[in-house]
Design an enzyme around this catalytic site. Sequence first.
Site, PDB file in Angstrom:
ATOM      1  N   ASP A 188     -26.205 -35.411  24.239  1.00  0.00           N
ATOM      2  CA  ASP A 188     -24.892 -35.502  24.857  1.00  0.00           C
ATOM      3  C   ASP A 188     -24.558 -36.984  25.065  1.00  0.00           C
ATOM      4  O   ASP A 188     -25.386 -37.759  25.571  1.00  0.00           O
ATOM      5  CB  ASP A 188     -24.894 -34.762  26.198  1.00  0.00           C
ATOM      6  N   ILE A 189     -23.357 -37.382  24.660  1.00  0.00           N
ATOM      7  CA  ILE A 189     -22.916 -38.778  24.854  1.00  0.00           C
ATOM      8  C   ILE A 189     -22.578 -38.964  26.327  1.00  0.00           C
ATOM      9  O   ILE A 189     -21.758 -38.219  26.893  1.00  0.00           O
ATOM     10  CB  ILE A 189     -21.704 -39.100  23.969  1.00  0.00           C
TER      11      ILE A 189
ATOM     12  N   GLU B 268     -18.755 -33.402  22.887  1.00  0.00           N
ATOM     13  CA  GLU B 268     -19.621 -34.558  22.673  1.00  0.00           C
ATOM     14  C   GLU B 268     -21.090 -34.162  22.622  1.00  0.00           C
ATOM     15  O   GLU B 268     -21.964 -35.022  22.722  1.00  0.00           O
ATOM     16  CB  GLU B 268     -19.391 -35.601  23.787  1.00  0.00           C
TER      17      GLU B 268
END
Length: 538
Positions: A413-414, A456
Site C-alpha cells: 500500500d502506498i 493504491e
Amino acid sequence: MNNIIIRLVMLIMALMMLNVRAEEVIRLQLRWHHQFQFAGYYMALEQGYYQQAGLKVDIVPGAPGISALDQLLAGNAQFAVSASGAVLAYLQGRPVVAMAAVLQKSPNVWLVRADSDIYTLQDLASRKLELSLSQENAEFLAVFAKEGIDISKLQLSNSSMQLDDLISGKTDAFNGYLSNEPYQLEQSGVPYRVIQPVEYGVNFYQDILIGHADWLRQHPLQAAAFRKASLDGWQFALDNIDYSVNYIHQHDAPEKSLAHLQYEARVIRSLVMPDLVELGHMNPDRWQQIAATYQALGMVKTVRPLDNFIYAEPVATDYRLLIKSVLLMLLVIAFLAFCTLRYRRLAAALRAEMNRHAQTERLLVERNEELLQLASTDILTGLTNRRVIIQQAQAEIRRASRYQKDLAVMMLDIDHFKQVNDQYGHAAGDRVLAEFAALCMQSIRDSDLAGRYGGEEFFILMPEIDLKTAILSAERLRMTVAAHPFKLSDGTVLSVSCSIGIAMYMPQQDDLDKLLLRADQALYQAKHQGRNRCCVQQ
C-alpha cells in the site's frame, strides 16, 4: 493456334463423355455416424443440388475404427470428411486435396469432471488421458507441445469411444467434440469442465471436405460441381436449421433426439461462422501454420509448399455449345477469348475477396488478443488486474499444495496516497501509481506476478520462495520505492514510501481467503507501526 485447337478438341471429347461419367456413383465417406455435423451433405442430396449438377452421390457413415482419410486413400471413396490431419497425409506424399474447410473453429476439446481438480492444460499433464490415437487428432498433442509439455510423458490410452470411462473415473480426461459429448454429459446430470486447445493458441480447421487427387485430375468438372453442391447444401442447412434437424432425425439419425440435434446444430453453426467467413474458406497461411505444427511434433520431417494440397477450382466456362457444331469453331475461339478476359477479372475479384476474408480473419485474431489483454490487465499500471491475479493465486495454491512448494504473497500500500491526490490532483496520483507499478516489476523475479489489487493497494504472488528470501525481496522493494524520486509533470519531485504485509502459505490450513487475510493483517500492522516498513503475519 494449334495448341488452342487441340485443347478445344480435348474439351469436346470430355463433354461428349460427360453423360457417361455422370452415371458414376460418387461416394462421400463421413468421419462419424449420421448427425447434424454433416447436415450440409444431407441437404445437398435432399434438396437435389447433387442431382442438378448431374451427380449421383452415396453418403457413407463412419464408425469407430474407420478412418475416413484411409477410406479415401484406399480408393473406397472419391470424397471424405476429414480433420486437419489430411495435410499430414499430403506431406507424406499421399494424393489428398483439401477442397473446403467447413468448421473454421475447432470443436476438439478435453472433457473433465467438474468435481476433479483439473482446470488447466498443465493439470492434464500428469493425468490419465483417453484419446483416439490417430494422426487426425494431432491437434490434442500439438497444444501440449506448444505449452512446453513433453508429449512422451503423457499417460495416453486409446479411446474406447465410451463416455462412461470419464463418468466412472476410469479416465481423468476424455477427448470429445464440443457439439456432441457435452450434451450427453448434461443429459446424464454429470457436471463437467471443458479445456479447449483454441484457448492455448492451437486452432486447426476441422471437418475438411477432401478429395482424392487422382480422381480430381480425371474429373475436374465433376469435382467442382460436387464442391459447389455440397456448399450450397451447407448454406441451406444453416439457413433452415429446424427443417434440417427434423429431416436428419427422420431419415438419418432417428436414435438421436430432436433436442440433441438442435443442440448440435447451434454449436456447429457457431463453429462454421457463416456470418463472418465464406462457407468452405481456407487460408493458405493458416494451413502452412498447421503443417509447421506437425513438423514441430516430429510427425513429418520437412514442410513443402501446399499449392497442390489446397483445391483450386477450374474455370467454370460451359464449353458444351461446341458439341452442336464444329463449324462454329472460330466463333467459339472468340467466345473463349471473351471468357478468358472475364475469368481474369473474376479471378482478380476472387483474390480480392479472399484477401478481404484473410484480413477479416487477422483482424478477428487481433481483436481477440486485444480483448484478452483488456480483460486481464489494469489499464493504468499495465499490471495484471485483480480478477486474473486472484485466479493465478488459486492455481499457485493448488500447485504448492500438490507439490509441497513454498508460496508467499505480499500486500503493498502506498503510504499517505490520499494526500498526493488531494494536494496535487488525480492526474499526479495516477502518475505515482504507474511509476510505483514499474518499480514493482523491476524488483521482482521473472517467476513472480505483480498485480493491482485496488486503488493504491498492490499484490505480489511469489511462488517457490522461503520466508527469509521473501522478506529480503520485500525490503529491497520498499527501499527502492523510498529512494526513488517521483517526478510530476510540472517538475515537482515527490518522496513516496510504501508499507508491505507478507504471509506464507501454510499447507493443510490455508485457502486463498485465509492467506490474503493474513497478508492484509500484516499490511495493517506495518501501517499501524508507522508505515514505510515490512511486517510478516505467521
